[in-house]
Design a protein around this motif. Sequence first.
Motif, PDB file in Angstrom:
ATOM      1  N   HIS A 106      38.379  -5.801   4.780  1.00 10.34           N
ATOM      2  CA  HIS A 106      37.196  -5.685   5.649  1.00 10.34           C
ATOM      3  C   HIS A 106      37.653  -4.657   6.670  1.00 10.34           C
ATOM      4  CE1 HIS A 106      33.859  -7.802   8.195  1.00 10.34           C
ATOM      5  NE2 HIS A 106      34.268  -6.734   8.887  1.00 10.34           N
ATOM      6  N   HIS A 119      30.158  -6.582   6.698  1.00  9.52           N
ATOM      7  CA  HIS A 119      31.285  -6.465   5.766  1.00  9.52           C
ATOM      8  C   HIS A 119      31.272  -5.112   5.052  1.00  9.52           C
ATOM      9  CE1 HIS A 119      34.494  -7.747   3.081  1.00  9.52           C
ATOM     10  NE2 HIS A 119      33.848  -7.017   2.174  1.00  9.52           N
ATOM     11  N   CYS A 164      35.245 -11.658   7.984  1.00  9.89           N
ATOM     12  CA  CYS A 164      33.874 -12.202   8.065  1.00  9.89           C
ATOM     13  C   CYS A 164      33.916 -13.619   8.636  1.00  9.89           C
ATOM     14  CB  CYS A 164      33.203 -12.203   6.693  1.00  9.89           C
ATOM     15  SG  CYS A 164      32.560 -10.583   6.173  1.00  9.89           S
ATOM     16  N   CYS A 209      36.089 -13.730   2.870  1.00 11.29           N
ATOM     17  CA  CYS A 209      36.685 -12.619   3.616  1.00 11.29           C
ATOM     18  C   CYS A 209      37.159 -13.145   4.969  1.00 11.29           C
ATOM     19  CB  CYS A 209      35.666 -11.497   3.801  1.00 11.29           C
ATOM     20  SG  CYS A 209      36.196 -10.240   4.986  1.00 11.29           S
TER      21      CYS A 209
END
Length: 112
Positions: free
Chosen positions: A96, A45, A6, A3
């Motif tokens: 996200h 997340h 992230c 991600c």
Amino acid sequence: MDCLFCKIVAGEIPARKLYEDDQVLAFHDIAPQAPLHILVIPKKHISTLLDLSAADTALAGHILFTAQRLAKDQGCAEGFRVVMNCNELGGQTVYHIHMHLMAKRQMTWPPG
Ligand code: 5GP
Ligand code: ZN
């Protein structure tokens, strides 16, 4: 987890950070759609707004309040826009959750 945001939280990808606390991170959008375009994200997340749970309501409020404080801090009390896109039809491209804070130009409605 693969991600992008992230990875920004983890410091693996650089970002122009404006604010950070234990719950949220705010940084400049890489492709600004306004002279000021900031993203406010939870450090945790959460893929889409549809994945918010009742336990996340304080976090969601904190994201909104962070956007409001940044708008004030950046001298945008005259006006600004916050947007959250959800899923492909809603224009979401990074999965996200993030709140867009855009300011310093005249906003129009509808956004298109
Ligand atoms: P969405 O379309 O999902 O609502 O918004 C995703 C936003 O993330 C876009 O405005 C896009 O420009 C921004 N973005 C995508 N990749 C990066 C990146 O690597 N760094 C930063 N700072 N912003 C990004
Ligand atoms: Zn993530």
